[in-house]
Design a protein around this motif. Structure first.
Motif, short mmCIF file in Angstrom:
data_model
loop_
_atom_site.label_atom_id
_atom_site.label_comp_id
_atom_site.label_asym_id
_atom_site.label_seq_id
_atom_site.Cartn_x
_atom_site.Cartn_y
_atom_site.Cartn_z
N ALA A 136 0.66 -1.41 -0.04
CA ALA A 136 -0.03 -0.33 0.18
C ALA A 136 1.03 1.32 0.25
CB ALA A 136 -1.08 0.00 1.31
N ALA A 137 2.07 1.10 0.83
CA ALA A 137 2.51 2.89 0.95
C ALA A 137 3.00 2.49 -0.55
CB ALA A 137 3.88 2.46 2.04
N ARG A 138 3.51 1.35 -0.92
CA ARG A 138 4.50 2.16 -2.40
C ARG A 138 3.72 2.59 -3.55
NH1 ARG A 138 8.33 -3.74 -2.22
NH2 ARG A 138 9.87 -3.53 -0.95
N MET A 139 2.55 1.27 -3.66
CA MET A 139 1.74 1.81 -4.49
C MET A 139 0.71 3.44 -3.68
SD MET A 139 -0.81 -1.12 -5.12
CE MET A 139 -1.06 -1.29 -3.25
N ILE A 140 1.22 3.89 -2.86
CA ILE A 140 0.38 5.39 -2.68
C ILE A 140 1.35 6.53 -2.86
CG2 ILE A 140 0.15 6.78 -0.97
CD1 ILE A 140 -1.64 4.58 0.07
N ALA A 141 3.12 6.00 -2.61
CA ALA A 141 3.75 7.03 -2.96
C ALA A 141 4.21 6.83 -4.34
CB ALA A 141 5.59 6.38 -2.24
N SER A 142 3.73 5.90 -4.97
CA SER A 142 3.98 6.60 -6.31
C SER A 142 3.00 7.06 -7.38
CB SER A 142 3.82 4.54 -7.39
OG SER A 142 5.45 3.51 -6.94
N GLY A 143 1.99 7.01 -6.46
CA GLY A 143 0.71 8.06 -7.26
C GLY A 143 -0.64 7.95 -7.42
N ALA A 144 -0.21 6.10 -6.12
CA ALA A 144 -2.21 6.22 -6.46
C ALA A 144 -2.41 6.77 -4.99
CB ALA A 144 -2.11 4.26 -5.95
N HIS A 145 -4.62 7.25 -5.30
CA HIS A 145 -5.46 8.25 -4.60
C HIS A 145 -4.90 7.08 -3.11
CE1 HIS A 145 -5.13 11.62 -7.63
NE2 HIS A 145 -5.87 10.24 -8.59
N TYR A 146 -5.21 7.49 -2.49
CA TYR A 146 -5.34 7.68 -1.16
C TYR A 146 -7.12 7.41 -0.12
CZ TYR A 146 -4.46 5.26 3.70
OH TYR A 146 -4.32 4.61 5.67
N VAL A 147 -7.72 7.05 0.08
CA VAL A 147 -9.19 7.03 0.16
C VAL A 147 -9.34 5.96 1.06
CG1 VAL A 147 -11.70 7.27 -0.60
CG2 VAL A 147 -9.68 7.56 -1.77
N LEU A 148 -9.78 6.88 2.70
CA LEU A 148 -9.29 6.00 3.45
C LEU A 148 -11.81 5.73 3.91
CD1 LEU A 148 -8.87 4.40 6.85
CD2 LEU A 148 -8.23 7.10 7.00
N THR A 149 -12.03 4.29 4.30
CA THR A 149 -13.02 4.69 4.91
C THR A 149 -14.00 5.91 6.11
OG1 THR A 149 -12.98 2.48 6.31
CG2 THR A 149 -13.60 2.22 3.69
N ASN A 150 -12.96 5.03 6.87
CA ASN A 150 -13.36 6.33 8.20
C ASN A 150 -11.65 6.26 8.83
OD1 ASN A 150 -13.51 2.96 8.56
ND2 ASN A 150 -13.32 3.67 10.62
#
Length: 269
Positions: A136-150
């Motif tokens: 998850a950290a690698r995908m987000i750091a590479s540009g994926a948007h991060y959405v948190l349910t709660n």
């Protein structure tokens, strides 16, 4: 206790701590929902819990004797799926979560991509691992948007408190350096999702809940009325502390659900 505002036509009702504790109904929850239904007053159950589908939430309520059907349930997972579909149309996601989130994404027609997603969407995941954190950290750091349910840091259980989706998010934020878009309370996104379902304006809706940090803050953030019930996180003992720390004074404060019922149904039934 404040007088019912004439503009309130419907209610967004929190669940855990407001209508039940774990698998035990809070006294008066069944009467409140039955009377709202009998009076024809619109309401929705609004929960940060992303692990259950709306049908599973309704079944849980029914098992405790609280009238419920899935059409009355709004979860952070369903709201997150709709948010992704609207904000990132055609995007593929890497989900971190349980059945409630996975089913919400499926019903929204959102495809999965565990390697190169446009969005990482995360909820509670009781099988979370170091490997999942790394991916998850690698995908987000590479540009994926991060959405948190709660953002809930803790969840109540039969054996005591356990880490919530917000605790997992804290690790992902630390590892990726990226803040997520938060869907659930106290964010206004889940509230807007529910208000749109009702087809009303925010000032016509009031939030009923036990938590000043989530429920009452979400109501204020969404421009709704607020009814605090002292059945869960907020109590008579800590109320002043929460008012001071949040800067929020609820429109009405009720000691129990029978007081809530009198407030919202008293002039009609």
């Amino acid at each position: 206790m404040s007088k019912l505002t004439a503009d309130w036509k419907a209610y967004l009702i929190d669940l855990d701590g407001t209508l039940y504790h774990g698998s035990r109904m809070i006294l008066g929850a069944d009467r409140l929902i039955s009377d709202l239904h009998a009076a024809g007053i619109p309401y929705l159950f609004v929960t940060n819990n992303s692990s259950r589908t709306p049908a599973e939430v309704a079944a849980h309520l029914q098992q405790m004797g609280i009238p419920a059907d899935e059409e009355h349930v709004c979860t952070s997972a369903v709201a997150a799926a709709q948010y992704i579909a609207e904000q990132y149309p055609g995007s593929k996601v890497a989900p971190i979560g349980e059945n409630g989130l996975l089913e919400a994404l499926r019903e929204a027609g959102i495809e999965h991509d565990e390697q190169d997603p446009h969005v990482v969407v995360q909820g509670i995941d009781r099988s979370f691992t170091y490997e999942k954190l790394t991916k998850a950290a690698r995908m987000i750091a590479s540009g994926a948007h991060y959405v948190l349910t709660n953002p809930d840091l803790q969840l109540p259980s039969q054996d005591g408190l356990m880490p919530g989706a917000g605790t997992i998010a804290a690790a992902i934020k630390a590892a990726s350096g990226v803040e997520p878009v938060v869907i659930g309370k106290p964010s206004g996104i889940l509230m807007k999702f529910a208000i749109d379902r009702l087809g009303l304006h925010n000032e016509e809706v009031a939030v009923i809940g036990d938590n000043m940090l989530t429920d009452m803050s979400a109501g204020v953030n969404a421009g709704c009325g607020t009814i605090l019930v002292l059945t869960g996180v907020t109590t008579e003992q800590n109320l002043e502390q929460y008012v001071a720390s949040t800067g929020i004074q609820p429109d009405a404060i009720c000691r129990d659900l029978d007081e809530v019922r009198k407030l919202v149904c008293g002039k009609i039934i």
